[in-house]
Scaffold this motif. Structure first.
Motif, PDB file in Angstrom:
ATOM      1  N   VAL A  29     -13.366 -27.354  -0.037  1.00 18.24           N
ATOM      2  CA  VAL A  29     -13.383 -27.652  -1.467  1.00 18.24           C
ATOM      3  C   VAL A  29     -14.635 -27.153  -2.182  1.00 18.24           C
ATOM      4  O   VAL A  29     -14.659 -27.067  -3.404  1.00 18.24           O
ATOM      5  CB  VAL A  29     -13.193 -29.168  -1.737  1.00 18.24           C
ATOM      6  N   ILE A  30     -15.675 -26.810  -1.433  1.00 18.36           N
ATOM      7  CA  ILE A  30     -16.936 -26.352  -2.024  1.00 18.36           C
ATOM      8  C   ILE A  30     -16.986 -24.821  -1.989  1.00 18.36           C
ATOM      9  O   ILE A  30     -16.802 -24.219  -0.930  1.00 18.36           O
ATOM     10  CB  ILE A  30     -18.147 -26.911  -1.250  1.00 18.36           C
ATOM     11  N   PRO A  31     -17.244 -24.183  -3.121  1.00 22.04           N
ATOM     12  CA  PRO A  31     -17.401 -22.723  -3.102  1.00 22.04           C
ATOM     13  C   PRO A  31     -18.531 -22.312  -2.153  1.00 22.04           C
ATOM     14  O   PRO A  31     -19.585 -22.933  -2.133  1.00 22.04           O
ATOM     15  CB  PRO A  31     -17.753 -22.388  -4.556  1.00 22.04           C
ATOM     16  N   GLN A  32     -18.279 -21.274  -1.395  1.00 17.64           N
ATOM     17  CA  GLN A  32     -19.260 -20.797  -0.420  1.00 17.64           C
ATOM     18  C   GLN A  32     -20.142 -19.735  -1.075  1.00 17.64           C
ATOM     19  O   GLN A  32     -20.002 -18.552  -0.832  1.00 17.64           O
ATOM     20  CB  GLN A  32     -18.529 -20.242   0.815  1.00 17.64           C
ATOM     21  N   ASP A  33     -21.045 -20.198  -1.905  1.00 18.32           N
ATOM     22  CA  ASP A  33     -21.935 -19.285  -2.621  1.00 18.32           C
ATOM     23  C   ASP A  33     -23.380 -19.751  -2.470  1.00 18.32           C
ATOM     24  O   ASP A  33     -23.670 -20.673  -1.693  1.00 18.32           O
ATOM     25  CB  ASP A  33     -21.515 -19.162  -4.093  1.00 18.32           C
ATOM     26  N   GLN A  34     -24.277 -19.148  -3.215  1.00 10.74           N
ATOM     27  CA  GLN A  34     -25.701 -19.472  -3.097  1.00 10.74           C
ATOM     28  C   GLN A  34     -26.014 -20.892  -3.553  1.00 10.74           C
ATOM     29  O   GLN A  34     -27.093 -21.408  -3.263  1.00 10.74           O
ATOM     30  CB  GLN A  34     -26.561 -18.445  -3.857  1.00 10.74           C
ATOM     31  N   ARG A  35     -25.085 -21.557  -4.221  1.00 13.16           N
ATOM     32  CA  ARG A  35     -25.306 -22.926  -4.696  1.00 13.16           C
ATOM     33  C   ARG A  35     -24.577 -23.956  -3.827  1.00 13.16           C
ATOM     34  O   ARG A  35     -24.412 -25.103  -4.236  1.00 13.16           O
ATOM     35  CB  ARG A  35     -24.864 -23.030  -6.156  1.00 13.16           C
ATOM     36  N   THR A  77      -9.237 -46.922 -12.473  1.00 14.90           N
ATOM     37  CA  THR A  77      -9.577 -45.862 -13.407  1.00 14.90           C
ATOM     38  C   THR A  77     -10.332 -46.506 -14.566  1.00 14.90           C
ATOM     39  O   THR A  77      -9.807 -47.375 -15.255  1.00 14.90           O
ATOM     40  CB  THR A  77      -8.306 -45.149 -13.913  1.00 14.90           C
ATOM     41  N   THR A  78     -11.575 -46.101 -14.719  1.00 13.29           N
ATOM     42  CA  THR A  78     -12.418 -46.609 -15.790  1.00 13.29           C
ATOM     43  C   THR A  78     -12.993 -45.404 -16.531  1.00 13.29           C
ATOM     44  O   THR A  78     -12.885 -44.264 -16.057  1.00 13.29           O
ATOM     45  CB  THR A  78     -13.585 -47.451 -15.218  1.00 13.29           C
ATOM     46  N   LEU A  79     -13.618 -45.644 -17.653  1.00 10.02           N
ATOM     47  CA  LEU A  79     -14.271 -44.548 -18.362  1.00 10.02           C
ATOM     48  C   LEU A  79     -15.330 -43.909 -17.465  1.00 10.02           C
ATOM     49  O   LEU A  79     -15.474 -42.686 -17.426  1.00 10.02           O
ATOM     50  CB  LEU A  79     -14.903 -45.042 -19.663  1.00 10.02           C
ATOM     51  N   GLN A  80     -16.043 -44.735 -16.708  1.00  7.36           N
ATOM     52  CA  GLN A  80     -17.075 -44.218 -15.806  1.00  7.36           C
ATOM     53  C   GLN A  80     -16.453 -43.354 -14.718  1.00  7.36           C
ATOM     54  O   GLN A  80     -16.944 -42.266 -14.424  1.00  7.36           O
ATOM     55  CB  GLN A  80     -17.852 -45.385 -15.172  1.00  7.36           C
ATOM     56  N   SER A  81     -15.358 -43.810 -14.094  1.00  5.00           N
ATOM     57  CA  SER A  81     -14.747 -43.029 -13.007  1.00  5.00           C
ATOM     58  C   SER A  81     -14.142 -41.724 -13.534  1.00  5.00           C
ATOM     59  O   SER A  81     -14.193 -40.698 -12.854  1.00  5.00           O
ATOM     60  CB  SER A  81     -13.701 -43.854 -12.262  1.00  5.00           C
ATOM     61  N   ILE A  82     -13.602 -41.751 -14.736  1.00  2.59           N
ATOM     62  CA  ILE A  82     -13.091 -40.518 -15.348  1.00  2.59           C
ATOM     63  C   ILE A  82     -14.237 -39.539 -15.580  1.00  2.59           C
ATOM     64  O   ILE A  82     -14.115 -38.348 -15.290  1.00  2.59           O
ATOM     65  CB  ILE A  82     -12.341 -40.821 -16.665  1.00  2.59           C
ATOM     66  N   TRP A  83     -15.367 -40.043 -16.073  1.00  3.68           N
ATOM     67  CA  TRP A  83     -16.547 -39.211 -16.301  1.00  3.68           C
ATOM     68  C   TRP A  83     -17.035 -38.592 -14.994  1.00  3.68           C
ATOM     69  O   TRP A  83     -17.335 -37.406 -14.937  1.00  3.68           O
ATOM     70  CB  TRP A  83     -17.644 -40.014 -16.986  1.00  3.68           C
ATOM     71  N   TRP A  84     -17.109 -39.408 -13.920  1.00  2.00           N
ATOM     72  CA  TRP A  84     -17.524 -38.885 -12.617  1.00  2.00           C
ATOM     73  C   TRP A  84     -16.594 -37.761 -12.159  1.00  2.00           C
ATOM     74  O   TRP A  84     -17.042 -36.729 -11.673  1.00  2.00           O
ATOM     75  CB  TRP A  84     -17.527 -39.982 -11.556  1.00  2.00           C
ATOM     76  N   ASP A  85     -15.285 -37.979 -12.301  1.00  2.10           N
ATOM     77  CA  ASP A  85     -14.304 -36.972 -11.880  1.00  2.10           C
ATOM     78  C   ASP A  85     -14.458 -35.675 -12.670  1.00  2.10           C
ATOM     79  O   ASP A  85     -14.408 -34.580 -12.102  1.00  2.10           O
ATOM     80  CB  ASP A  85     -12.878 -37.512 -12.038  1.00  2.10           C
ATOM     81  N   THR A  98     -10.372 -27.312  -8.184  1.00  4.01           N
ATOM     82  CA  THR A  98      -9.970 -28.669  -8.558  1.00  4.01           C
ATOM     83  C   THR A  98      -8.505 -28.888  -8.201  1.00  4.01           C
ATOM     84  O   THR A  98      -8.144 -29.944  -7.672  1.00  4.01           O
ATOM     85  CB  THR A  98     -10.231 -28.929 -10.059  1.00  4.01           C
ATOM     86  N   PHE A  99      -7.661 -27.895  -8.428  1.00  3.27           N
ATOM     87  CA  PHE A  99      -6.254 -28.028  -8.045  1.00  3.27           C
ATOM     88  C   PHE A  99      -6.116 -28.133  -6.527  1.00  3.27           C
ATOM     89  O   PHE A  99      -5.312 -28.898  -6.015  1.00  3.27           O
ATOM     90  CB  PHE A  99      -5.418 -26.863  -8.592  1.00  3.27           C
ATOM     91  N   ARG A 100      -6.919 -27.380  -5.806  1.00  3.34           N
ATOM     92  CA  ARG A 100      -6.922 -27.449  -4.341  1.00  3.34           C
ATOM     93  C   ARG A 100      -7.313 -28.863  -3.881  1.00  3.34           C
ATOM     94  O   ARG A 100      -6.719 -29.425  -2.973  1.00  3.34           O
ATOM     95  CB  ARG A 100      -7.900 -26.423  -3.782  1.00  3.34           C
ATOM     96  N   VAL A 101      -8.344 -29.417  -4.524  1.00  2.00           N
ATOM     97  CA  VAL A 101      -8.818 -30.758  -4.183  1.00  2.00           C
ATOM     98  C   VAL A 101      -7.733 -31.790  -4.482  1.00  2.00           C
ATOM     99  O   VAL A 101      -7.455 -32.673  -3.660  1.00  2.00           O
ATOM    100  CB  VAL A 101     -10.113 -31.098  -4.946  1.00  2.00           C
ATOM    101  N   LEU A 102      -7.130 -31.697  -5.644  1.00  2.00           N
ATOM    102  CA  LEU A 102      -6.087 -32.660  -6.015  1.00  2.00           C
ATOM    103  C   LEU A 102      -4.912 -32.605  -5.041  1.00  2.00           C
ATOM    104  O   LEU A 102      -4.378 -33.646  -4.641  1.00  2.00           O
ATOM    105  CB  LEU A 102      -5.614 -32.411  -7.451  1.00  2.00           C
ATOM    106  N   ASN A 103      -4.516 -31.422  -4.646  1.00  2.00           N
ATOM    107  CA  ASN A 103      -3.418 -31.281  -3.675  1.00  2.00           C
ATOM    108  C   ASN A 103      -3.801 -31.865  -2.323  1.00  2.00           C
ATOM    109  O   ASN A 103      -2.996 -32.539  -1.674  1.00  2.00           O
ATOM    110  CB  ASN A 103      -3.008 -29.813  -3.527  1.00  2.00           C
ATOM    111  N   ARG A 104      -5.028 -31.612  -1.892  1.00  2.00           N
ATOM    112  CA  ARG A 104      -5.474 -32.163  -0.609  1.00  2.00           C
ATOM    113  C   ARG A 104      -5.547 -33.687  -0.671  1.00  2.00           C
ATOM    114  O   ARG A 104      -5.129 -34.371   0.262  1.00  2.00           O
ATOM    115  CB  ARG A 104      -6.827 -31.592  -0.210  1.00  2.00           C
ATOM    116  N   GLU A 105      -6.055 -34.225  -1.763  1.00  2.00           N
ATOM    117  CA  GLU A 105      -6.141 -35.683  -1.902  1.00  2.00           C
ATOM    118  C   GLU A 105      -4.752 -36.322  -1.908  1.00  2.00           C
ATOM    119  O   GLU A 105      -4.555 -37.390  -1.337  1.00  2.00           O
ATOM    120  CB  GLU A 105      -6.920 -36.061  -3.162  1.00  2.00           C
ATOM    121  N   GLN A 106      -3.794 -35.669  -2.532  1.00  2.00           N
ATOM    122  CA  GLN A 106      -2.409 -36.172  -2.525  1.00  2.00           C
ATOM    123  C   GLN A 106      -1.861 -36.165  -1.099  1.00  2.00           C
ATOM    124  O   GLN A 106      -1.198 -37.108  -0.675  1.00  2.00           O
ATOM    125  CB  GLN A 106      -1.541 -35.331  -3.455  1.00  2.00           C
ATOM    126  N   LEU A 107      -2.136 -35.123  -0.357  1.00  2.00           N
ATOM    127  CA  LEU A 107      -1.715 -35.015   1.036  1.00  2.00           C
ATOM    128  C   LEU A 107      -2.337 -36.133   1.881  1.00  2.00           C
ATOM    129  O   LEU A 107      -1.653 -36.766   2.688  1.00  2.00           O
ATOM    130  CB  LEU A 107      -2.120 -33.650   1.594  1.00  2.00           C
TER     131      LEU A 107
END
Length: 188
Positions: A29-35, A77-85, A98-107
């Motif tokens: 889920v994390i891009p493999q870049d310099q960051r 689901t709270t305003l805080q949790s939406i902000w974190w997401d 993000t779509f990859r993450v959402l699909n994995r979380e659903q799985l």
């Protein structure tokens, strides 16, 4: 085992960033870049916040290992949790991941029970202190806590070498999924 407080967030984030830097599931889920390190740190800080709000965060007595426990039945689901997401999606994953993450979380959720359980989201030990029994002690204390709560423990790992370690504590692999890596689902 010590219940972590907000002031322990950086310590927990540092332990988990180090422990999960080469983890297949995190790197999926994390891009493999310099960051990469910065993004893993943000993911772990997010995970700390979620578990601090809807579960518990623990440090080993020596403060060299930690665990993030989530109680899915308490997650709201709270305003805080939406902000974190939104922050996580914008600063760590980006739109396509993000779509990859959402699909994995659903799985992952499809393999979780519908009743309350003790979800061991992350457990990690500082790299220089691994294989010294610190993680074992922390796991034993977590299992005692789950027994006191009368909740089964569920977790996933993408590290095949960790499966036998979990099995030593009585965990069983009850499902597997293939992404670009194999994800093992365990319960006790």
């Amino acid at each position: 085992m010590i219940k972590a407080e907000k002031k322990d967030k950086q310590k927990v984030t540092d332990i988990l960033t180090d422990s999960f830097f080469d983890n297949r599931s995190v790197n999926y889920v994390i891009p493999q870049d310099q960051r990469k390190r910065e993004k893993i740190e943000k993911l772990m800080a997010y995970s700390f916040d979620v578990c601090h709000a809807f579960g518990e965060v623990y440090l080993s007595d020596c403060r060299r290992a930690c665990a993030l426990v989530l109680y899915p039945e308490k997650k709201r689901t709270t305003l805080q949790s939406i902000w974190w997401d939104l922050q996580l999606a914008a600063t760590v994953f980006g739109l396509t991941r993000t779509f990859r993450v959402l699909n994995r979380e659903q799985l992952i959720r499809k393999h979780h029970p519908s009743f309350p359980f003790f979800y061991l989201w992350f457990i990690g030990v500082e790299r220089n202190n691994q294989h010294a029994g610190i993680g074992r002690q922390l796991m034993q204390e977590l299992l005692q806590l789950s027994q006191q709560q009368q909740k089964p423990v569920y977790l996933e790992t993408s590290t095949p070498e960790n499966v036998p370690w979990y099995q030593q504590f009585g965990f069983e692999v009850y499902a597997e999924e293939s992404l670009s890596y194999k994800l093992y689902f365990l319960r006790k």
